[in-house]
Design a protein around this motif. Structure first.
Motif, short mmCIF file in Angstrom:
data_model
loop_
_atom_site.label_atom_id
_atom_site.label_comp_id
_atom_site.label_asym_id
_atom_site.label_seq_id
_atom_site.Cartn_x
_atom_site.Cartn_y
_atom_site.Cartn_z
N ILE A 1 0.78 -1.30 0.05
CA ILE A 1 -0.05 0.05 0.03
C ILE A 1 0.97 1.29 -0.07
O ILE A 1 0.29 2.19 -0.23
CB ILE A 1 -0.91 0.01 1.16
N SER A 2 2.17 1.18 0.46
CA SER A 2 2.95 2.41 0.16
C SER A 2 3.37 2.83 -0.98
O SER A 2 3.67 3.80 -1.48
CB SER A 2 4.46 2.10 0.76
N PHE A 3 2.91 1.94 -2.15
CA PHE A 3 2.81 2.30 -3.44
C PHE A 3 1.52 2.73 -3.99
O PHE A 3 1.19 2.74 -5.28
CB PHE A 3 3.51 1.22 -4.38
N THR A 4 0.52 3.10 -3.15
CA THR A 4 -0.89 3.21 -3.61
C THR A 4 -1.32 4.59 -2.85
O THR A 4 -0.61 5.12 -1.99
CB THR A 4 -1.75 2.19 -3.23
N GLY B 1 3.08 4.37 -7.70
CA GLY B 1 4.53 4.10 -8.01
C GLY B 1 5.27 4.41 -6.78
O GLY B 1 4.90 4.36 -5.63
N PHE B 2 6.27 5.39 -7.24
CA PHE B 2 7.31 5.81 -6.12
C PHE B 2 6.83 7.27 -5.85
O PHE B 2 7.79 7.76 -5.11
CB PHE B 2 8.77 5.75 -6.61
N ASN B 3 5.74 7.83 -5.88
CA ASN B 3 5.35 9.17 -5.92
C ASN B 3 5.19 9.46 -4.21
O ASN B 3 5.55 10.57 -3.71
CB ASN B 3 4.01 9.33 -6.55
N ASN B 4 4.83 8.41 -3.37
CA ASN B 4 4.62 8.57 -2.09
C ASN B 4 6.11 8.70 -1.32
O ASN B 4 6.23 9.68 -0.42
CB ASN B 4 4.03 7.34 -1.37
N TYR B 5 7.03 7.94 -2.07
CA TYR B 5 8.30 8.03 -1.44
C TYR B 5 8.99 9.37 -1.68
O TYR B 5 10.08 10.07 -1.14
CB TYR B 5 9.28 7.00 -1.97
N TYR C 1 0.66 7.00 1.96
CA TYR C 1 1.91 8.13 2.42
C TYR C 1 2.53 7.55 3.66
O TYR C 1 3.71 7.54 3.75
CB TYR C 1 1.42 9.45 2.20
N GLY C 2 1.63 7.13 4.49
CA GLY C 2 2.25 6.91 6.01
C GLY C 2 2.75 5.54 5.91
O GLY C 2 4.17 5.33 6.54
#
Length: 330
Positions: free
Chosen positions: A61-64, A77-81, A293-294
């Motif tokens: 879910i970190s990629f969603t 994708g990697f937008n959250n990171y 994002y969390g």
């Protein structure tokens, strides 16, 4: 007629016996392995369900853009990171967390070692004193937070009442800029856990070494610096690693010590001085409903903790003394 029966060769019997023994040995090893996995299966099942699956799910879910409610997940994708590197609140919280760890970890270990040195001697009621110093570390964190809120309350707190005896002004301890100081004091209140670990290490130092050094004229400081501290370094190394990992994940104490006694609805009311990294993560999850994002924030913290832990392990060769080296030699 003469019998033509030829008895079996001795080597054939030996080979047959050897094969039977190998089969029995394999069966015995197989049964032993089955018993091992049977008894270990509750832990293995718990590890898979409670550790591996949550880690994998959090990574996914970190990629969603998952919000914790909607069943529709959009892959980002990697937008959250990438957003983490532009999040000023996350970086400010990370710097506060590092400062918090740099203060609490050395002070906690040094304080626990100091108490252990004081109580590692024969005297009356030494067990009682050890119990008294150890008790704060087993008090639930909620009860400790309530006690500190009452102690440092501006209007009815005991600290301000003591200051007023000397005609000093009342101080609002639980807000900026003094809230971070109260948090440090609250955490260091539980020195008893480190004291017990250090005390166990001190009692493992050979008395013969200390006695020999005393006979040779070594003073107390020399005995501590040259004998006790090196012998105690593996115990201190363990405390550095575990306390650092724990400090970088601190969440509950800043929430509970905030004005109003902090649960989820009070996360934004935590003083800025106590806005540690995990407080920001908690707000992203349960206040802003940004679960994707969390999760990315948590994986960044995991990478940081892993890096710091590896650095500590690499540095251990410079300051940790083992009676038996890695090669098994004395």
């Amino acid at each position: 007629m003469l019998s033509t029966h030829v008895p079996p060769e001795r080597g054939t019997n030996a080979t047959t016996v050897s094969r039977h023994s190998q089969v029995r040995r394999r069966r015995r090893i197989g049964r032993s392995s089955l018993r091992f996995y049977f008894f270990a299966s509750p832990w293995l099942l718990g590890f898979l369900v409670l550790t591996v699956f949550p880690l994998g799910y959090a990574l996914m879910i970190s990629f969603t853009n998952f919000d914790g409610i909607s069943e529709r997940l959009h892959w980002v994708g990697f937008n959250n990171y990438l957003d983490v590197f532009h999040d000023t609140l996350a970086w400010a919280g990370l710097l506060r967390t590092v400062l918090y760890a740099v203060i609490t970890v050395p002070c906690g270990i040094a304080g626990g070692l100091g108490l252990a040195l004081l109580l590692n001697r024969r005297m009356r009621a030494v067990g009682l004193f050890r119990t008294i110093f150890y008790l704060p570390s087993v008090v639930p964190v909620v009860a400790t937070a309530i006690m500190f809120q009452l102690m440092f309350d501006r209007d009815v707190g005991g600290i301000n009442a003591f200051i007023e005896l000397f005609h000093g002004p009342a101080i609002s301890w639980l807000i900026d800029p003094t809230a971070f100081l109260v948090l440090i004091i609250m955490v260091l209140w539980g020195l008893g856990g480190g004291m017990i670990i250090s005390l166990a290490g001190l009692q493992g130092v050979p008395a013969e070494l200390l006695e020999a050094a005393r006979v040779d004229g070594a003073n107390a400081w020399y005995r501590f610096w040259r004998i006790i501290l090196p012998m105690l370094s593996p115990v201190l190394f363990f405390q550095v690693v575990t306390n650092m990992i724990y400090a970088l994940q601190t969440l509950v104490q800043p929430l509970l010590i905030s004005p109003g006694g902090g649960a989820g609805q009070n996360v934004v009311a935590v003083p800025s001085g106590n806005q540690l990294y995990m407080v920001h993560v908690y707000a992203e999850f349960f206040y802003y409903q940004r679960f994707g994002y969390g999760s990315a924030l948590l994986w960044v913290l995991f990478a940081l903790i892993l890096l710091i832990t590896l650095l500590i392990f690499r540095s251990s060769a410079l300051w940790v003394y083992y009676e038996i080296d890695q090669g098994g030699n004395n």
